[in-house]
Scaffold this active site. Structure first.
Site, PDB file in Angstrom:
ATOM      1  N   HIS A 173       0.861  -1.190   0.000  1.00  0.00           N
ATOM      2  CA  HIS A 173       0.000   0.000   0.000  1.00  0.00           C
ATOM      3  C   HIS A 173       0.897   1.239   0.000  1.00  0.00           C
ATOM      4  CE1 HIS A 173      -2.774   3.091   1.376  1.00  0.00           C
ATOM      5  NE2 HIS A 173      -3.737   2.291   0.940  1.00  0.00           N
ATOM      6  N   GLU A 213      -3.913   2.722  -7.102  1.00  0.00           N
ATOM      7  CA  GLU A 213      -4.208   3.859  -6.223  1.00  0.00           C
ATOM      8  C   GLU A 213      -3.160   4.943  -6.415  1.00  0.00           C
ATOM      9  OE1 GLU A 213      -4.403   2.514  -2.076  1.00  0.00           O
ATOM     10  OE2 GLU A 213      -6.557   2.546  -2.324  1.00  0.00           O
TER      11      GLU A 213
HETATM   12  O1  G3P Z   1      -6.484   1.686   0.617  1.00  0.00           O
HETATM   13  C1  G3P Z   1      -7.441   2.588   0.150  1.00  0.00           C
HETATM   14  C2  G3P Z   1      -7.050   3.984   0.435  1.00  0.00           C
HETATM   15  O2  G3P Z   1      -5.686   4.207   0.281  1.00  0.00           O
HETATM   16  C3  G3P Z   1      -7.858   4.960  -0.371  1.00  0.00           C
HETATM   17  O3  G3P Z   1      -7.973   6.066   0.431  1.00  0.00           O
HETATM   18  O4  G3P Z   1      -9.270   7.740   1.641  1.00  0.00           O
HETATM   19  O5  G3P Z   1      -8.841   7.991  -0.815  1.00  0.00           O
HETATM   20  O6  G3P Z   1     -10.452   6.251  -0.011  1.00  0.00           O
HETATM   21  P1  G3P Z   1      -9.211   7.069   0.289  1.00  0.00           P
END
Ligand code: G3P
Length: 220
Positions: free
Chosen positions: A94, A142
């Site tokens: 992550h 991400e």
């Molecule tokens: O692991 C999911 C996270 O990193 C995404 O964060 O707060 O943008 O939904 P967020």
């Protein structure tokens, strides 16, 4: 294995998502999963794995697994111990818990040996392509600059990167995360080929997490 499309809420180490509050939020996820039939999981911090296992029956994940086997590895998170909690899997790499590629390879092998479902996180389509060769169960795209955003999402800001990630994943299901916060975000990503979502803020910081979760998974 969870059936796609899947939803995973990452509890991270938010104060409202650890200890007894982790359990409260886990039960909300279980209720929505049971009532909607959507494949919903959660990723909780290591100290809450056993606590969650005792109380809920939805799939839950560790947020990290170290590249170690049984032995002299003080302070590490051991894949076999994660499995023994009842967790079905683990996130790996992550953005908030990055690994060198060598360690990522070793962690993936340790998690695979322990029969854990591996969700390997990538920051761009090029990492998706590289990490696909590790053959995890899921990849998660991400873009770090959008993580936690309340004004932009991976769906609205990087739709072309979602499509590119899906095309480079060698058929491995691609989850997307970072700023996911609306039904439109969910629909856009699904239409681009995403197989699910890895979400934190929209749920963990919601006034009404249950209502928000129901609304977002209603787009599945
Ligand atoms: O692991 C999911 C996270 O990193 C995404 O964060 O707060 O943008 O939904 P967020």
């Amino acid at each position: 294995m969870m059936s796609c499309p899947i939803w995973i809420t990452n509890f991270k180490t938010y104060e409202q998502c650890v200890g007894k509050k982790a359990l409260e939020l886990a039960k909300i996820h279980e209720k929505v999963a049971l009532e909607t039939g959507v494949s919903i999981g959660i990723a909780v911090n290591a100290f809450d794995l056993f606590r969650v296992a005792q109380e809920v029956k939805i799939p839950f994940f560790a947020q990290h697994c170290d590249p170690v086997d049984y032995g002299a590895h003080t302070g590490h998170l051991l894949a076999q111990s994660i499995k023994k909690t009842g967790a079905i899997g683990t996130l790996l790499n992550h953005s908030e818990r990055r690994l060198s590629f060598a360690d990522l390879q070793d962690s993936e092998v340790c998690a695979r040996k322990a029969s854990l479902t591996r969700v390997v996180c990538a920051e761009d389509p090029q990492e998706i392509e590289k990490f696909a060769w590790l053959n995890p169960d899921f990849l998660a795209f991400e873009p770090p600059e959008l993580i936690g955003s309340s004004t932009a999402s991976v769906s609205t800001s990087k739709p072309e990167s979602i499509a590119e990630s899906v095309s480079l994943s060698r058929g491995i299901p691609v989850l997307v995360g970072a700023g996911i916060q609306s039904v439109a975000d969910v629909k856009i990503a699904l239409e681009l080929g995403a197989s699910g979502f890895l979400v934190a803020s929209a749920i963990t910081k919601a006034e009404d997490p249950e209502a928000t979760l129901r609304e977002l998974v209603s787009a599945f």
